[in-house]
Design a protein around this motif. Structure first.
Motif, short mmCIF file in Angstrom:
data_model
loop_
_atom_site.label_atom_id
_atom_site.label_comp_id
_atom_site.label_asym_id
_atom_site.label_seq_id
_atom_site.Cartn_x
_atom_site.Cartn_y
_atom_site.Cartn_z
N ALA A 12 0.83 -1.21 0.00
CA ALA A 12 0.00 0.00 0.00
C ALA A 12 0.86 1.26 0.00
CB ALA A 12 -0.93 -0.01 1.20
N LEU A 13 1.93 1.26 0.79
CA LEU A 13 2.81 2.44 0.81
C LEU A 13 3.52 2.64 -0.52
CD1 LEU A 13 4.33 2.10 4.39
CD2 LEU A 13 2.66 3.76 3.58
N ILE A 14 3.90 1.55 -1.17
CA ILE A 14 4.52 1.65 -2.49
C ILE A 14 3.53 2.20 -3.50
CG2 ILE A 14 5.47 0.29 -4.40
CD1 ILE A 14 6.77 -1.51 -2.24
N ARG A 15 2.28 1.73 -3.45
CA ARG A 15 1.26 2.23 -4.37
C ARG A 15 0.97 3.71 -4.14
NH1 ARG A 15 -2.31 -2.08 -6.64
NH2 ARG A 15 -1.34 -4.02 -6.02
N ILE A 16 0.93 4.14 -2.89
CA ILE A 16 0.70 5.56 -2.60
C ILE A 16 1.86 6.40 -3.12
CG2 ILE A 16 0.49 7.26 -0.74
CD1 ILE A 16 -1.03 5.11 0.85
N SER A 38 -3.13 12.08 -23.08
CA SER A 38 -2.32 11.06 -22.41
C SER A 38 -1.98 11.49 -20.97
CB SER A 38 -1.04 10.79 -23.19
OG SER A 38 -0.27 11.97 -23.31
N TYR A 39 -1.81 12.77 -20.74
CA TYR A 39 -1.53 13.24 -19.38
C TYR A 39 -2.76 13.08 -18.49
CZ TYR A 39 2.64 15.30 -21.45
OH TYR A 39 3.82 15.49 -22.11
N LEU A 40 -3.93 13.27 -19.07
CA LEU A 40 -5.16 13.10 -18.30
C LEU A 40 -5.34 11.63 -17.90
CD1 LEU A 40 -7.54 14.71 -17.24
CD2 LEU A 40 -8.76 14.16 -19.34
N ILE A 41 -5.00 10.72 -18.79
CA ILE A 41 -5.07 9.29 -18.46
C ILE A 41 -4.07 8.95 -17.37
CG2 ILE A 41 -4.68 6.97 -19.39
CD1 ILE A 41 -5.83 8.05 -22.05
N ALA A 42 -2.87 9.53 -17.44
CA ALA A 42 -1.87 9.28 -16.40
C ALA A 42 -2.33 9.83 -15.05
CB ALA A 42 -0.54 9.90 -16.80
N ILE A 43 -3.01 10.97 -15.06
CA ILE A 43 -3.55 11.53 -13.81
C ILE A 43 -4.58 10.58 -13.21
CG2 ILE A 43 -5.04 13.37 -12.92
CD1 ILE A 43 -3.61 15.27 -14.88
N ILE A 44 -5.45 10.03 -14.04
CA ILE A 44 -6.47 9.11 -13.55
C ILE A 44 -5.83 7.84 -13.00
CG2 ILE A 44 -8.40 7.64 -14.30
CD1 ILE A 44 -9.14 9.94 -16.24
N LEU A 45 -4.84 7.30 -13.71
CA LEU A 45 -4.18 6.07 -13.25
C LEU A 45 -3.40 6.31 -11.95
CD1 LEU A 45 -2.92 4.55 -16.60
CD2 LEU A 45 -4.85 3.81 -15.21
N GLY A 46 -2.73 7.47 -11.83
CA GLY A 46 -2.02 7.79 -10.60
C GLY A 46 -2.95 7.95 -9.43
N VAL A 50 -3.20 5.74 -5.87
CA VAL A 50 -3.26 6.35 -4.54
C VAL A 50 -4.48 5.84 -3.79
CG1 VAL A 50 -3.53 8.52 -3.28
CG2 VAL A 50 -1.97 8.40 -5.21
N GLY A 51 -5.60 5.77 -4.45
CA GLY A 51 -6.82 5.26 -3.82
C GLY A 51 -6.70 3.81 -3.40
N PHE A 57 -7.02 -1.95 -1.01
CA PHE A 57 -7.83 -2.88 -1.79
C PHE A 57 -7.50 -2.70 -3.26
CE2 PHE A 57 -11.60 -3.88 -4.30
CZ PHE A 57 -11.82 -5.19 -3.90
N CYS A 58 -7.14 -3.79 -3.92
CA CYS A 58 -6.86 -3.77 -5.36
C CYS A 58 -7.90 -4.64 -6.06
CB CYS A 58 -5.46 -4.30 -5.63
SG CYS A 58 -5.05 -4.34 -7.38
#
Length: 92
Positions: A12-16, A38-46, A50-51, A57-58
Protein backbone atom coordinates in the motif's frame (compact mmCIF):
# COMPACT_ATOMS: atom_id res chain seq x y z
CA UNK A 1 -20.74 -4.28 1.12
CA UNK A 2 -17.63 -3.91 3.21
CA UNK A 3 -14.34 -3.91 1.35
CA UNK A 4 -11.68 -6.05 2.99
CA UNK A 5 -8.01 -5.18 2.49
CA UNK A 6 -6.31 -7.57 0.11
CA UNK A 7 -2.86 -5.97 -0.10
CA UNK A 8 -0.25 -5.51 2.61
CA UNK A 9 1.02 -2.37 4.31
CA UNK A 10 4.28 -2.22 2.35
CA UNK A 11 2.45 -2.78 -0.93
CA UNK A 12 0.00 0.00 0.00
CA UNK A 13 2.81 2.44 0.81
CA UNK A 14 4.52 1.65 -2.49
CA UNK A 15 1.26 2.23 -4.37
CA UNK A 16 0.70 5.56 -2.60
CA UNK A 17 4.26 6.71 -3.31
CA UNK A 18 4.23 5.71 -6.97
CA UNK A 19 0.69 7.03 -7.46
CA UNK A 20 1.56 10.44 -6.02
CA UNK A 21 4.71 10.58 -8.16
CA UNK A 22 2.77 9.81 -11.35
CA UNK A 23 0.03 12.21 -10.28
CA UNK A 24 2.47 15.08 -9.66
CA UNK A 25 4.39 14.45 -12.90
CA UNK A 26 1.28 14.20 -15.07
CA UNK A 27 -0.35 17.24 -13.44
CA UNK A 28 2.71 19.39 -14.11
CA UNK A 29 2.83 18.27 -17.73
CA UNK A 30 -0.92 18.69 -18.16
CA UNK A 31 -0.72 22.33 -17.01
CA UNK A 32 1.59 23.17 -19.90
CA UNK A 33 -0.20 21.08 -22.56
CA UNK A 34 -3.87 20.66 -21.60
CA UNK A 35 -4.82 19.39 -25.07
CA UNK A 36 -2.85 16.16 -24.54
CA UNK A 37 -5.17 13.38 -23.42
CA UNK A 38 -2.32 11.06 -22.41
CA UNK A 39 -1.53 13.24 -19.38
CA UNK A 40 -5.16 13.10 -18.30
CA UNK A 41 -5.07 9.29 -18.46
CA UNK A 42 -1.87 9.28 -16.40
CA UNK A 43 -3.55 11.53 -13.81
CA UNK A 44 -6.47 9.11 -13.55
CA UNK A 45 -4.18 6.07 -13.25
CA UNK A 46 -2.02 7.79 -10.60
CA UNK A 47 -5.08 8.77 -8.59
CA UNK A 48 -6.37 5.21 -8.84
CA UNK A 49 -3.10 3.87 -7.41
CA UNK A 50 -3.26 6.35 -4.54
CA UNK A 51 -6.82 5.26 -3.82
CA UNK A 52 -5.83 1.59 -3.88
CA UNK A 53 -3.05 2.31 -1.41
CA UNK A 54 -5.26 4.26 0.98
CA UNK A 55 -8.03 1.65 0.94
CA UNK A 56 -5.55 -1.26 0.78
CA UNK A 57 -7.83 -2.88 -1.79
CA UNK A 58 -6.86 -3.77 -5.36
CA UNK A 59 -9.70 -4.87 -7.65
CA UNK A 60 -7.34 -6.78 -9.98
CA UNK A 61 -5.95 -8.77 -7.05
CA UNK A 62 -9.51 -9.42 -5.91
CA UNK A 63 -10.47 -10.76 -9.34
CA UNK A 64 -7.47 -13.10 -9.49
CA UNK A 65 -7.95 -14.38 -5.93
CA UNK A 66 -11.65 -15.09 -6.38
CA UNK A 67 -11.64 -16.53 -9.89
CA UNK A 68 -12.45 -20.21 -9.76
CA UNK A 69 -13.17 -20.72 -13.45
CA UNK A 70 -10.64 -21.27 -16.18
CA UNK A 71 -10.66 -19.71 -19.60
CA UNK A 72 -11.83 -22.04 -22.36
CA UNK A 73 -13.01 -24.62 -19.84
CA UNK A 74 -15.88 -25.86 -21.99
CA UNK A 75 -14.20 -25.28 -25.35
CA UNK A 76 -11.66 -28.11 -24.97
CA UNK A 77 -14.24 -30.80 -25.64
CA UNK A 78 -15.55 -29.07 -28.74
CA UNK A 79 -12.08 -28.44 -30.11
CA UNK A 80 -10.83 -32.01 -29.90
CA UNK A 81 -14.07 -33.61 -31.00
CA UNK A 82 -15.38 -37.05 -30.16
CA UNK A 83 -12.44 -39.00 -31.71
CA UNK A 84 -9.97 -38.34 -28.92
CA UNK A 85 -9.57 -41.09 -26.35
CA UNK A 86 -8.92 -40.17 -22.76
CA UNK A 87 -5.52 -41.33 -21.57
CA UNK A 88 -5.13 -41.89 -17.87
CA UNK A 89 -1.74 -41.98 -16.18
CA UNK A 90 -1.19 -44.23 -13.23
CA UNK A 91 2.00 -43.23 -11.37
CA UNK A 92 2.30 -46.50 -9.42
Amino acid sequence: MMVRPNIGIVNALIRITCGLSVLAWATSKYCKKPWRDSYLIAIILGAMKVGEGILRFCPITYLFENSDTYFFEDDDEDYFGEDVEEVTYNPS
